[in-house]
Design a protein around this motif. Structure first.
Motif, PDB file in Angstrom:
ATOM      1  N   ALA A  14       5.400  54.964   7.805  1.00 22.23           N
ATOM      2  CA  ALA A  14       4.210  54.396   8.434  1.00 22.23           C
ATOM      3  C   ALA A  14       4.216  52.861   8.378  1.00 22.23           C
ATOM      4  O   ALA A  14       3.792  52.206   9.338  1.00 22.23           O
ATOM      5  CB  ALA A  14       2.947  54.944   7.778  1.00 22.23           C
ATOM      6  N   LEU A  15       4.697  52.298   7.288  1.00 23.46           N
ATOM      7  CA  LEU A  15       4.777  50.836   7.183  1.00 23.46           C
ATOM      8  C   LEU A  15       5.705  50.262   8.245  1.00 23.46           C
ATOM      9  O   LEU A  15       5.433  49.222   8.831  1.00 23.46           O
ATOM     10  CB  LEU A  15       5.315  50.430   5.803  1.00 23.46           C
ATOM     11  N   ASP A  17       7.042  51.913  11.120  1.00 23.75           N
ATOM     12  CA  ASP A  17       6.818  52.351  12.501  1.00 23.75           C
ATOM     13  C   ASP A  17       5.370  52.073  12.898  1.00 23.75           C
ATOM     14  O   ASP A  17       4.460  52.823  12.539  1.00 23.75           O
ATOM     15  CB  ASP A  17       7.144  53.840  12.644  1.00 23.75           C
ATOM     16  N   ARG A  18       5.165  51.024  13.663  1.00 22.74           N
ATOM     17  CA  ARG A  18       3.807  50.622  14.068  1.00 22.74           C
ATOM     18  C   ARG A  18       3.113  51.677  14.916  1.00 22.74           C
ATOM     19  O   ARG A  18       1.899  51.652  15.059  1.00 22.74           O
ATOM     20  CB  ARG A  18       3.854  49.298  14.818  1.00 22.74           C
ATOM     21  N   ARG A  19       3.850  52.612  15.475  1.00 20.36           N
ATOM     22  CA  ARG A  19       3.259  53.688  16.277  1.00 20.36           C
ATOM     23  C   ARG A  19       2.702  54.809  15.402  1.00 20.36           C
ATOM     24  O   ARG A  19       1.985  55.680  15.878  1.00 20.36           O
ATOM     25  CB  ARG A  19       4.302  54.271  17.236  1.00 20.36           C
ATOM     26  N   ASP A  20       3.019  54.798  14.120  1.00 22.71           N
ATOM     27  CA  ASP A  20       2.569  55.846  13.208  1.00 22.71           C
ATOM     28  C   ASP A  20       1.056  55.759  13.021  1.00 22.71           C
ATOM     29  O   ASP A  20       0.495  54.670  12.860  1.00 22.71           O
ATOM     30  CB  ASP A  20       3.286  55.683  11.858  1.00 22.71           C
ATOM     31  N   LYS A  22      -0.755  56.322  10.555  1.00 28.71           N
ATOM     32  CA  LYS A  22      -1.151  55.791   9.242  1.00 28.71           C
ATOM     33  C   LYS A  22      -0.634  54.371   9.005  1.00 28.71           C
ATOM     34  O   LYS A  22      -0.706  53.864   7.890  1.00 28.71           O
ATOM     35  CB  LYS A  22      -0.640  56.711   8.124  1.00 28.71           C
ATOM     36  N   HIS A  23      -0.129  53.717  10.045  1.00 32.01           N
ATOM     37  CA  HIS A  23       0.450  52.375   9.871  1.00 32.01           C
ATOM     38  C   HIS A  23      -0.548  51.386   9.267  1.00 32.01           C
ATOM     39  O   HIS A  23      -0.246  50.695   8.306  1.00 32.01           O
ATOM     40  CB  HIS A  23       1.004  51.842  11.191  1.00 32.01           C
ATOM     41  N   SER A  27      -0.131  49.719   5.587  1.00 31.82           N
ATOM     42  CA  SER A  27       0.029  48.264   5.504  1.00 31.82           C
ATOM     43  C   SER A  27      -1.033  47.638   4.605  1.00 31.82           C
ATOM     44  O   SER A  27      -0.733  46.768   3.783  1.00 31.82           O
ATOM     45  CB  SER A  27      -0.040  47.645   6.899  1.00 31.82           C
ATOM     46  N   ALA A  54      12.691  54.948  15.578  1.00 26.54           N
ATOM     47  CA  ALA A  54      11.768  53.811  15.543  1.00 26.54           C
ATOM     48  C   ALA A  54      12.554  52.533  15.845  1.00 26.54           C
ATOM     49  O   ALA A  54      13.713  52.407  15.451  1.00 26.54           O
ATOM     50  CB  ALA A  54      11.095  53.705  14.176  1.00 26.54           C
TER      51      ALA A  54
END
Length: 140
Positions: A14-15, A17-20, A22-23, A27, A54
């Protein structure tokens, strides 16, 4: 003394992959840590697989490791008895080696917490039956 943050696969992905979904949460959590995160080799294996699509995902993962933001340990040789016991204990649920290595690490690193988005950690217990202390969007 700062608690050791043991990173599971989900927040690492998640950290990066900005599309996740939970990003933003991952973060914000990472920004609150005052020490490097620690993880295990099994988590890195999972993360490489999940990040291969990713944009620069695997390269970014390697940068986190190279820059000392994410420290990688191989707990199996040191905690193999604990890990074997957890594998046997949780063989009827969809546990992964990465999860069970993190449980062994949290049990042997006093004052540590697992940084996860995996709800299975709500089910897992240490060898004494205690809940695992979590940094998670789910209640523990």
């Amino acid at each position: 003394m700062a608690k050791t943050v043991l990173a599971d696969t989900g927040p690492i992905v998640a950290l990066i992959d900005r599309r996740d979904s939970k990003h933003a949460w991952a973060s914000a959590m990472m920004d609150s840590f005052d020490a490097p995160m620690v993880t295990c080799t099994a988590v890195i294996t999972e993360a490489i697989f999940l990040l291969k699509h990713a944009n620069n995902g695997v390269e970014t993962l390697f940068s986190l490791i190279d820059e000392g933001i994410l420290l990688v340990e191989n707990p199996y040789p040191k905690y193999k008895t604990d890990i074997h016991n957890f594998i046997l204990k949780y063989q009827n649920i969809s546990s992964s080696l990465a999860d069970l290595c993190l449980i062994a690490m949290v049990e042997n690193k006093k004052g540590s917490k697992v940084f996860t988005i995996d709800s299975d950690f709500l089910v897992y217990r240490d060898s004494k039956g205690n809940t695992i202390e979590l940094l998670s969007p789910y209640k523990s």
